[in-house]
Design a protein around this motif. Structure first.
Motif, PDB file in Angstrom:
ATOM      1  N   TRP A  82     -38.280  67.889  -3.264  1.00 10.88           N
ATOM      2  CA  TRP A  82     -37.332  67.199  -4.136  1.00 10.88           C
ATOM      3  C   TRP A  82     -35.955  67.035  -3.484  1.00 10.88           C
ATOM      4  CZ3 TRP A  82     -38.579  70.633  -9.020  1.00 10.88           C
ATOM      5  CH2 TRP A  82     -39.916  70.404  -9.391  1.00 10.88           C
ATOM      6  N   TYR A  83     -35.742  67.679  -2.332  1.00 13.53           N
ATOM      7  CA  TYR A  83     -34.471  67.593  -1.632  1.00 13.53           C
ATOM      8  C   TYR A  83     -34.470  66.423  -0.645  1.00 13.53           C
ATOM      9  CZ  TYR A  83     -33.744  72.451  -3.241  1.00 13.53           C
ATOM     10  OH  TYR A  83     -33.597  73.597  -3.990  1.00 13.53           O
ATOM     11  N   VAL A  84     -33.277  66.104  -0.182  1.00 14.42           N
ATOM     12  CA  VAL A  84     -33.132  65.020   0.787  1.00 14.42           C
ATOM     13  C   VAL A  84     -33.867  65.347   2.082  1.00 14.42           C
ATOM     14  CG1 VAL A  84     -31.468  63.729   2.177  1.00 14.42           C
ATOM     15  CG2 VAL A  84     -30.952  64.263  -0.219  1.00 14.42           C
ATOM     16  N   GLU A  85     -33.802  66.613   2.521  1.00 13.04           N
ATOM     17  CA  GLU A  85     -34.448  67.039   3.765  1.00 13.04           C
ATOM     18  C   GLU A  85     -35.448  68.160   3.468  1.00 13.04           C
ATOM     19  OE1 GLU A  85     -31.526  68.102   6.656  1.00 13.04           O
ATOM     20  OE2 GLU A  85     -30.526  66.148   6.611  1.00 13.04           O
ATOM     21  N   ASP A 172     -29.270  66.356  -3.446  1.00 15.76           N
ATOM     22  CA  ASP A 172     -30.386  67.262  -3.716  1.00 15.76           C
ATOM     23  C   ASP A 172     -30.560  67.476  -5.221  1.00 15.76           C
ATOM     24  OD1 ASP A 172     -31.077  67.566  -1.096  1.00 15.76           O
ATOM     25  OD2 ASP A 172     -30.120  69.528  -0.838  1.00 15.76           O
ATOM     26  N   VAL A 173     -29.449  67.647  -5.923  1.00 18.61           N
ATOM     27  CA  VAL A 173     -29.520  67.854  -7.373  1.00 18.61           C
ATOM     28  C   VAL A 173     -30.115  66.626  -8.058  1.00 18.61           C
ATOM     29  CG1 VAL A 173     -28.119  68.107  -9.467  1.00 18.61           C
ATOM     30  CG2 VAL A 173     -27.706  69.582  -7.493  1.00 18.61           C
ATOM     31  N   ALA A 174     -29.741  65.453  -7.601  1.00 21.35           N
ATOM     32  CA  ALA A 174     -30.303  64.235  -8.179  1.00 21.35           C
ATOM     33  C   ALA A 174     -31.820  64.216  -8.000  1.00 21.35           C
ATOM     34  CB  ALA A 174     -29.672  63.004  -7.538  1.00 21.35           C
ATOM     35  N   GLY A 175     -32.292  64.677  -6.838  1.00 23.58           N
ATOM     36  CA  GLY A 175     -33.728  64.731  -6.604  1.00 23.58           C
ATOM     37  C   GLY A 175     -34.430  65.729  -7.505  1.00 23.58           C
ATOM     38  N   VAL A 176     -33.799  66.903  -7.714  1.00 23.41           N
ATOM     39  CA  VAL A 176     -34.380  67.913  -8.598  1.00 23.41           C
ATOM     40  C   VAL A 176     -34.433  67.390 -10.032  1.00 23.41           C
ATOM     41  CG1 VAL A 176     -34.102  70.231  -9.554  1.00 23.41           C
ATOM     42  CG2 VAL A 176     -33.679  69.830  -7.117  1.00 23.41           C
TER      43      VAL A 176
END
Length: 202
Positions: A82-85, A172-176
């Motif tokens: 779910w994170y960018v990397e 990263d928070v947006a992905g979570v």
């Protein structure tokens, strides 16, 4: 509690305990460490009350003991995907918890009965019911009370953790959040947004 200061929480910890109402109670006994599981109530004086079956492995040792009460709220797994990397990260878990440490005192029978009335008045409305101890024949109620012991813990130390991705980047928070929304975990999303808003207000 989590050692990262980013996960400290300034919410009222006793309000959290009262809202969740169920705890793990840890104590050291001559037979080794033991844990009991019990509903817990917060009194207007800020103490915690609970009861255990007399046969519980911890019950006979609690009076005068310094014990630890742990209350946990909902949480959720976080995938590195779910994170960018994703390749540079590991899985983790978001959660909220409160630990309260203090000396425990065993109650007498009159105090125990007050505790049980308080418990019914607290928890019955949460499920839309109205049971009280007055609905039980008095001899039966007294027999039931003789099978349990009530306790009061006076907090000496309170520790909190609210781990809700506060240490992650906005991306990263947006992905979570997007992943949790896809899973229907609206509570996890709300916890992250609340924690993020508090962090940004500092």
């Amino acid at each position: 509690m989590h050692p990262n200061a980013a996960f400290r929480c300034d919410d009222d910890p006793l309000a959290f305990v009262a809202a969740h109402g169920f705890a793990h109670i840890f104590g050291q006994t001559p037979d080794g460490p033991r844990v009991a599981h019990s509903p817990v109530l917060v009194t207007p004086a800020g103490t915690l009350m609970f009861h255990l079956a007399r046969g519980n492995a911890l019950a006979r040792h609690l009076d005068g003991l310094t014990a630890l009460i742990s209350v946990g709220g909902p949480g959720h797994y976080v995938s590195p995907n779910w994170y960018v990397e994703p390749a540079g990260n590991v899985p983790t878990w978001n959660y909220q918890a409160v630990e309260i440490e203090g000396v425990v005192r065993a109650m007498d029978m009159a105090e125990l009965e007050e505790l049980l009335h308080f418990a019914a008045a607290t928890f019955e409305p949460r499920v839309g019911q109205d049971w009280t101890m007055h609905k039980m024949p008095r001899p039966k109620a007294e027999a039931m009370m003789r099978a349990i012991t009530g306790y009061e813990l006076v907090p000496g130390a309170i520790r909190t953790t609210l781990k809700a991705s506060q240490n992650r980047s906005d991306a990263d928070v947006a992905g979570v959040i997007a992943a949790l929304e896809g899973l229907g975990d609206h509570g996890g999303v709300a916890a992250i947004r609340r924690a993020r808003a508090k962090r940004d207000d500092i």
